[in-house]
Design an enzyme around this catalytic site. Structure first.
Site, mmCIF file in Angstrom:
data_model
loop_
_atom_site.group_PDB
_atom_site.id
_atom_site.type_symbol
_atom_site.label_atom_id
_atom_site.label_comp_id
_atom_site.label_asym_id
_atom_site.label_seq_id
_atom_site.Cartn_x
_atom_site.Cartn_y
_atom_site.Cartn_z
ATOM 1 N N GLU A 67 0.841 -1.202 0.000
ATOM 2 C CA GLU A 67 0.000 0.000 0.000
ATOM 3 C C GLU A 67 0.875 1.251 0.000
ATOM 4 O O GLU A 67 2.013 1.233 0.494
ATOM 5 C CB GLU A 67 -0.890 -0.014 1.264
ATOM 6 C CG GLU A 67 -1.810 1.199 1.361
ATOM 7 C CD GLU A 67 -2.911 1.060 2.425
ATOM 8 O OE1 GLU A 67 -2.863 0.102 3.213
ATOM 9 O OE2 GLU A 67 -3.804 1.933 2.436
ATOM 10 N N ASN B 265 -12.312 -1.189 -1.143
ATOM 11 C CA ASN B 265 -11.624 -1.785 0.007
ATOM 12 C C ASN B 265 -12.326 -1.334 1.276
ATOM 13 O O ASN B 265 -12.634 -0.149 1.426
ATOM 14 C CB ASN B 265 -10.161 -1.320 0.046
ATOM 15 C CG ASN B 265 -9.492 -1.644 1.381
ATOM 16 O OD1 ASN B 265 -9.177 -2.799 1.659
ATOM 17 N ND2 ASN B 265 -9.297 -0.624 2.218
ATOM 18 N N GLU B 266 -12.558 -2.247 2.178
ATOM 19 C CA GLU B 266 -13.200 -1.920 3.465
ATOM 20 C C GLU B 266 -14.315 -0.895 3.235
ATOM 21 O O GLU B 266 -14.335 0.189 3.817
ATOM 22 C CB GLU B 266 -12.167 -1.439 4.491
ATOM 23 C CG GLU B 266 -11.177 -2.544 4.838
ATOM 24 C CD GLU B 266 -10.334 -2.330 6.099
ATOM 25 O OE1 GLU B 266 -10.327 -1.215 6.657
ATOM 26 O OE2 GLU B 266 -9.698 -3.295 6.531
ATOM 27 N N TYR C 66 -7.075 -9.054 11.444
ATOM 28 C CA TYR C 66 -5.772 -8.722 12.023
ATOM 29 C C TYR C 66 -5.644 -9.335 13.416
ATOM 30 O O TYR C 66 -6.627 -9.426 14.164
ATOM 31 C CB TYR C 66 -5.604 -7.198 12.124
ATOM 32 C CG TYR C 66 -5.255 -6.559 10.787
ATOM 33 C CD1 TYR C 66 -3.950 -6.596 10.311
ATOM 34 C CD2 TYR C 66 -6.227 -5.943 10.005
ATOM 35 C CE1 TYR C 66 -3.614 -6.023 9.075
ATOM 36 C CE2 TYR C 66 -5.901 -5.367 8.771
ATOM 37 C CZ TYR C 66 -4.587 -5.412 8.324
ATOM 38 O OH TYR C 66 -4.253 -4.851 7.109
ATOM 39 N N GLU D 26 -6.247 -9.098 3.677
ATOM 40 C CA GLU D 26 -5.405 -8.394 4.658
ATOM 41 C C GLU D 26 -5.401 -9.222 5.934
ATOM 42 O O GLU D 26 -6.476 -9.523 6.483
ATOM 43 C CB GLU D 26 -5.938 -6.986 4.966
ATOM 44 C CG GLU D 26 -5.709 -5.996 3.853
ATOM 45 C CD GLU D 26 -6.118 -4.570 4.216
ATOM 46 O OE1 GLU D 26 -6.062 -4.190 5.409
ATOM 47 O OE2 GLU D 26 -6.499 -3.837 3.285
ATOM 48 N N GLN E 223 2.088 -6.000 5.647
ATOM 49 C CA GLN E 223 2.283 -5.684 4.248
ATOM 50 C C GLN E 223 3.701 -6.095 3.849
ATOM 51 O O GLN E 223 4.479 -6.466 4.712
ATOM 52 C CB GLN E 223 2.056 -4.194 4.002
ATOM 53 C CG GLN E 223 0.637 -3.746 4.343
ATOM 54 C CD GLN E 223 0.285 -2.343 3.847
ATOM 55 O OE1 GLN E 223 1.073 -1.695 3.158
ATOM 56 N NE2 GLN E 223 -0.900 -1.855 4.215
HETATM 57 O O1 AHR Z 1 -3.094 -2.445 6.223
HETATM 58 C C1 AHR Z 1 -3.396 -1.225 6.811
HETATM 59 C C2 AHR Z 1 -4.858 -0.842 6.683
HETATM 60 O O2 AHR Z 1 -5.639 -1.758 7.390
HETATM 61 C C3 AHR Z 1 -5.436 -0.877 5.303
HETATM 62 O O3 AHR Z 1 -5.178 0.279 4.599
HETATM 63 C C4 AHR Z 1 -6.898 -1.020 5.558
HETATM 64 O O4 AHR Z 1 -7.574 -1.672 4.523
HETATM 65 C C5 AHR Z 1 -6.955 -1.766 6.874
HETATM 66 O O5 AHR Z 1 -7.804 -1.179 7.769
#
Ligand code: AHR
Length: 512
Positions: A47, A193-194, A260, A316, A365
């Site tokens: 990103e 995205n999101e 996450y 992600e 990432q």
């Molecule tokens: O990876 C960091 C961020 O986490 C990304 O930009 C977003 O899609 C997510 O909330």
């Protein structure tokens, strides 16, 4: 045969007294019907955030840092060795504020913008479509674009696809003027995205309509076939998946999920390199919960798509800690320890078990951001413990999953979760069997007895990733503190394999 049920099976052994050694019994269950672990499970995410792109992947052709057409050589070579199958770009949250036309043509004419999601850094757009697609060509990986839905237009996204993939026409002519005669191939296209958050704060009902509209105009030019990915849920938002599958399931090839390993979204997330033993086990418990989360999303998808045509893409995932002190706020720069390597191994083991539905994952990432593969500082680069897990796991890419029945002691951890002493994943490709074993225990060795169930092998070799402590990491000046070594602790005899793993270690065994 229900592969998931079998391969996820870990018997809970009550009141385990953690002796000097834990003992784990494994039976491999090879089957012709087993699905293939798509190599895209090993995908990366890049990103425009902090120094992921600028400084991490790209230094520009004029840089004194050794580079190939602007891509730094050390990172390029490290990623080539990793056999990266797919790279997602340009975000993340950045994607929904990105206007691709700002990133083409002569560099000096490219407008600047403020990267308002990530620290207000000024983006000069010197890394754009051509730079990304050329990188993918150098890495021989599939590009995965995230289109701007939140602040863009249908026309803008439709033209981006045309610019990249059409042989003739106004967008193709523009591309040719900018130096690229032949179209690129584009398979994976994310429509936002999101979209429930930074990508537009949509409700699933509204976004499902928007998705239907956008995807209509993303065309297949000249034999290119798009694999269209709807923006999916975060973690435990099962309603999002349900509404999307109901309203737009037949118009998508995939839907994403973000998960996450994070303490929470407000307040401190904990330091990457300073944690207690309890924190360590909590982290593994939270990471392993992705299994039950994925399962629930899969169950919903099964309701609408029993043939499993639509893929679930965990595009992600990874650990998210506090930013390192002294680094730029909003740049999400964090160190990476053996604990992160454990998260990588356990997550990959889990994704393998869902390979009939999970068709891609992208760790967040690739460089200098969150759970990255590489960290860079000026002209220096270090490979993280997580990088080495991805390296140890290369033999599983496109391998046929071998489900495993695993009986191992379970440890109860904070927040009502459980962590197995040992986690195992296995696959076979071209007559070679790969078995990866993780001993999660911080102090005990693990004896692992594996019944190969008729898999023929006469030779075993292996590599191990471990360190003196779970908080060990590689840094500039000590780049190889956590790096793989030859593993000699496995023995083959009469169709049985026995391995003794030191505490907190990850091993891949290759059987021939
Ligand atoms: O990876 C960091 C961020 O986490 C990304 O930009 C977003 O899609 C997510 O909330």
């Amino acid at each position: 045969m229900n592969f998931k049920a079998i391969s996820l099976c870990c018997l809970s052994v009550a009141a385990v007294s953690m002796s000097a050694k834990t003992v784990t019994e494994v039976r491999l269950l090879p089957s012709e019907e087993s699905p293939v672990i798509q190599k895209e499970i090993y995908g990366q995410f890049a990103e425009h955030l902090g120094t992921c792109i600028y400084g991490g992947l790209w230094v520009g052709p004029e840089s004194s840092i050794p580079n190939t057409q602007g891509y730094r050589n050390d990172v390029l070579n490290a990623l080539k060795e990793l056999k990266v199958p797919v790279m997602r770009w340009p975000g993340g949250c950045f994607a929904d504020e990105y206007h691709w036309m700002d990133g083409i043509g002569p560099k000096e004419n490219r407008p600047r913008m403020v990267n308002s999601n990530w620290g207000g850094t000024v983006e000069d757009n010197s890394f754009g479509t051509h730079e990304f697609f050329n990188l993918c060509e150098l890495l021989e990986c599939e590009p995965y674009l995230s289109g701007n839905v939140g602040s863009g237009t249908v026309e803008e996204l439709a033209k981006w696809v045309e610019y990249i993939t059409a042989e003739e026409g106004p967008m193709a002519n523009l591309r040719k003027q900018n130096g690229r005669e032949k179209p690129w191939k584009l398979k994976y296209l994310g429509v936002g995205n999101e979209s429930w958050g930074c990508g537009g704060s949509f409700t699933p009902e509204y976004y499902s309509d928007v998705y239907r509209r956008y995807q209509t105009y993303c065309r297949n030019f000249n034999g290119n076939r798009l694999y269209k990915v709807a923006s999916g849920a975060s973690d435990y938002d099962y309603n999002w998946t349900d509404v999307m599958m109901k309203n737009a399931g037949r118009m998508m090839d995939g839907i994403s999920l973000h998960y996450y390993t994070v303490l929470g979204w407000s307040g401190s997330k904990g330091a990457a390199t300073k944690f207690t033993d309890e924190d360590y086990y909590w982290t593994l418990g939270k990471c392993l919960e992705v299994g039950s989360v994925v399962k629930k999303h899969c169950d919903i998808m099964d309701k609408y798509d029993p043939e499993k045509r639509v893929g679930l893409l965990v595009d992600e995932w990874g650990t998210w800690w506090d930013e390192e002190p002294g680094t730029v706020p909003g740049h999400l720069y964090q160190q990476n320890t053996l604990r992160d390597a454990m998260v990588a191994a356990l997550s990959l083991n889990t994704f393998h078990t869902f390979t009939d539905r999970v068709k891609m994952t992208n760790i967040a990432q690739v460089a200098n951001v969150l759970q990255s593969m590489v960290l860079t500082k000026g002209d220096q680069m270090v490979l993280t413990p997580t990088y080495y897990v991805f390296k140890l796991y290369i033999p599983h890419q496109d391998g046929k999953l071998i489900p495993a029945n695993v009986e191992t002691p379970m440890r109860k951890v904070r927040d009502n979760r459980e962590v197995p002493a040992v986690s195992v994943t296995a696959s076979t490709r071209d007559g070679v069997t790969a078995i990866s074993i993780t001993n999660t225990d911080l102090t005990e060795e693990a004896q692992v007895n594996i019944d190969l169930s008729g898999i023929k092998a006469t030779k075993v070799s292996g590599e191990i990733l471990t360190a003196a402590s779970a908080d060990a990491y590689n840094d500039f000046g000590q780049p190889e503190k956590v790096s793989p070594r030859e593993f000699k602790g496995a023995k083959l005899s009469n169709g049985k394999l026995t391995a003794t793993l030191p505490s907190k270690s990850i091993v891949t065994l290759i059987l021939k």
